[in-house]
Design a protein around this motif. Structure first.
Motif, PDB file in Angstrom:
ATOM      1  N   ARG A   1       0.815  -1.113   0.053  1.00 55.03           N
ATOM      2  CA  ARG A   1       0.233   0.019   0.060  1.00 55.03           C
ATOM      3  C   ARG A   1       0.854   1.251   0.144  1.00 55.03           C
TER       4      ARG A   1
ATOM      5  N   ASP B   1      -5.287   5.054  -3.682  1.00 54.21           N
ATOM      6  CA  ASP B   1      -5.839   4.098  -3.182  1.00 54.21           C
ATOM      7  C   ASP B   1      -5.532   2.598  -3.572  1.00 54.21           C
TER       8      ASP B   1
ATOM      9  N   ASP C   1     -13.360  -3.613   1.468  1.00 58.94           N
ATOM     10  CA  ASP C   1     -13.074  -2.185   1.569  1.00 58.94           C
ATOM     11  C   ASP C   1     -14.135  -1.505   0.726  1.00 58.94           C
TER      12      ASP C   1
END
Length: 83
Positions: free
Chosen positions: A15, A21, A27
């Motif tokens: 990440r 993102d 999520d």
């Protein structure tokens, strides 16, 4: 040859490679991001990278190569077309 595994221990490290993102199943926004125009296609990629720029696209391609994972989805918007 795959050298990186996409699991709970590596996702936080991965990440950090992206300005945009990185979405996983569960999520917020994952289901919306994985939806494509053709409703007959129902894919569930392990991760979706919402690219914030060229660097994210390059990092996403490297990630797919490192993992040998064919289900790394890159979501890049190109902007408006001048009409």
């Amino acid at each position: 040859m795959a050298s990186t595994v996409l699991d709970e221990s590596t996702i936080p490290v991965i990440r950090g490679r992206f300005a945009g993102d990185l979405l996983e199943p569960g999520d917020p926004g994952y289901d919306e991001a994985r939806t494509v125009f053709n409703a007959m296609i129902d894919r569930h990629p392990r991760v979706i990278v919402r690219c914030a720029g060229r660097g994210d696209v390059v990092a996403g391609i490297h990630l797919a190569r490192e993992t040998g994972h064919r289900r790394v989805a890159l979501n890049a918007q190109t902007g408006a077309l001048p009409f």
